[in-house]
Design a protein around this motif. Sequence first.
Motif, mmCIF file in Angstrom:
data_model
loop_
_atom_site.group_PDB
_atom_site.id
_atom_site.type_symbol
_atom_site.label_atom_id
_atom_site.label_comp_id
_atom_site.label_asym_id
_atom_site.label_seq_id
_atom_site.Cartn_x
_atom_site.Cartn_y
_atom_site.Cartn_z
ATOM 1 N N SER A 198 -3.038 -8.058 -3.661
ATOM 2 C CA SER A 198 -3.505 -9.444 -3.715
ATOM 3 C C SER A 198 -2.927 -10.172 -4.913
ATOM 4 O O SER A 198 -2.535 -11.337 -4.835
ATOM 5 C CB SER A 198 -5.038 -9.474 -3.773
ATOM 6 O OG SER A 198 -5.512 -10.792 -3.922
ATOM 7 N N TYR B 64 0.817 -1.215 0.000
ATOM 8 C CA TYR B 64 0.000 0.000 0.000
ATOM 9 C C TYR B 64 0.853 1.269 0.000
ATOM 10 O O TYR B 64 0.538 2.249 -0.668
ATOM 11 C CB TYR B 64 -0.941 0.004 1.211
ATOM 12 C CG TYR B 64 -1.812 -1.229 1.291
ATOM 13 C CD1 TYR B 64 -2.441 -1.734 0.145
ATOM 14 C CD2 TYR B 64 -2.000 -1.903 2.486
ATOM 15 C CE1 TYR B 64 -3.237 -2.866 0.215
ATOM 16 C CE2 TYR B 64 -2.795 -3.039 2.558
ATOM 17 C CZ TYR B 64 -3.409 -3.520 1.416
ATOM 18 O OH TYR B 64 -4.183 -4.645 1.481
ATOM 19 N N SER C 291 -2.937 -0.790 -5.127
ATOM 20 C CA SER C 291 -4.289 -0.929 -4.613
ATOM 21 C C SER C 291 -4.419 -2.284 -3.913
ATOM 22 O O SER C 291 -3.524 -3.125 -3.984
ATOM 23 C CB SER C 291 -5.303 -0.863 -5.758
ATOM 24 O OG SER C 291 -5.144 -1.984 -6.619
ATOM 25 N N ARG C 292 -5.546 -2.493 -3.232
ATOM 26 C CA ARG C 292 -5.752 -3.774 -2.550
ATOM 27 C C ARG C 292 -5.729 -4.931 -3.537
ATOM 28 O O ARG C 292 -5.167 -5.989 -3.263
ATOM 29 C CB ARG C 292 -7.081 -3.756 -1.784
ATOM 30 C CG ARG C 292 -7.073 -2.836 -0.562
ATOM 31 C CD ARG C 292 -8.312 -3.058 0.294
ATOM 32 N NE ARG C 292 -9.536 -2.729 -0.434
ATOM 33 C CZ ARG C 292 -10.072 -1.536 -0.479
ATOM 34 N NH1 ARG C 292 -9.489 -0.519 0.143
ATOM 35 N NH2 ARG C 292 -11.201 -1.326 -1.149
#
Length: 494
Positions: A344, A334, A339-340
Amino acid sequence: MAAALLGIVAVVLLIAWAKVHPFLSLILGAAVLGVVASVAPDKMITSFTGGVGTTVGGVGLLIALGAMIGGLLAESGGADGIVNRVVGRVSGRALPWAMAGVAALIGLPLFFEVGVVLLVPIVLLVSMRTDVPLMKLGIPALAGLSVLHGLVPPHPGPLVAISSLNADLGLTLGLGLLVAIPTVIISGPVFGNFIARYVPATAPAALLPTRRQPATPAGTAEATGSAGTTGTAGAPGRRDVDGDLLTDDDLVNPGGGRPGEPVDDSGTETARRTPAFWPAVITVLLPVVLMLLRAIGELTLDEGTAGRKTLDIVGTPIVALLAGVILAMFTLGYQAGFSRSQVSSVLGGSLPPIAGILLIVAAGGGFKQVLVDAGVGNLVADAAKDANLSPLLLGWLVAVGIRVATGSATVATITAAGIVAPLAATLDRPGVALLALAIGCGSLFFSHVNDAGFWLVKEYFGLTVGQTIKSWSVMETLISVVGFAGVLLLDLLV
């Protein structure tokens, strides 16, 4: 004993001569061993699958978590930041030492091959800019990566040896670091300074790092496409490396337009920030520190106290590495502008490359268990006692023989650990940890043409086969011998 020899010979021939993948070679070798040892087929299958399950449960999870930290370190630019910060602050004679230190630091969470890919372009560039001979910088970098890969968890080889011998991970980690420091110094800066006189090497121009071009400003024809196509919410359309328009789905599962590339590198450069130096360093060292604190607690705190229980939990390898992954998601993910979904994706993208390693390690665990259940290890233990042979020397010699024959450090570690496992029962806790390190040292002995690492180094540094043997192969042998000497010295002291 004949069963063990035939099983090992089968593995060696299948890998070295028939060019069969080590995963299949270990399965077939276990079958040969079981048949020759007259083990019932159902018991042999149960033994093999039990060994696979135990190994994956104990070692596989740690390898996967370590790969996730390494993936974030590489994709976020954290590794580059560490390298540039350290190298940028030293010059002249200190550069080889700085390169060895950087390699050892980023080599803690990264697999050897990934470390080479990250470090070598920097080594080439620094050599070109400073006029320092390439081997004088390259050998220390390779030594730092190789020593950490062979001796220090959470790398697969040390983890397999620790699991097979039931060694204490924290103690092995601490002793491994003690062995690693002088080994890196002697086989890195010292040997690099010597061999640079005899192996003149020139940085391959094609591998020199180049600065990324800045993203094309919004509104231009290149940014919007020939038809002025735009992305969501009116944002200028971004295109991948093949010229295809990126969609939201591409960013949920980034990949630069090609399978297997975990992060989209086109159009997102300006949104990225290189992680700060100290947060990146702390992230890399966190699992190591937690495991070392547990080992220190076992030596200094009474069992059952609150402090001891806490350290036992947080220093458990899977907890320590999981903590490292979670911290890396923030400090390397982050904070780098991911981004998330991109974080991932990076975590997920770090797992496919280690699938082969996990399968080899798992099959090796099965092979080891068949060895143990067939009673081969007890025969070796008895023979070693009769010959008055040191378990440390036996483990090192077995690993050396299999390493030279197969070219695989992992296969050498797995097989040697399985053979000498019964001897571990005769040793105290420090002795078992040192046995694991002795096997790790033997698994690094004389990398040559049957080892993929040999060709990786040859091509990256633009060397001939003869030059690679003089530099890389001799360096690996030096690591093995010096490391084993360090193990024997510690055996006298602990």
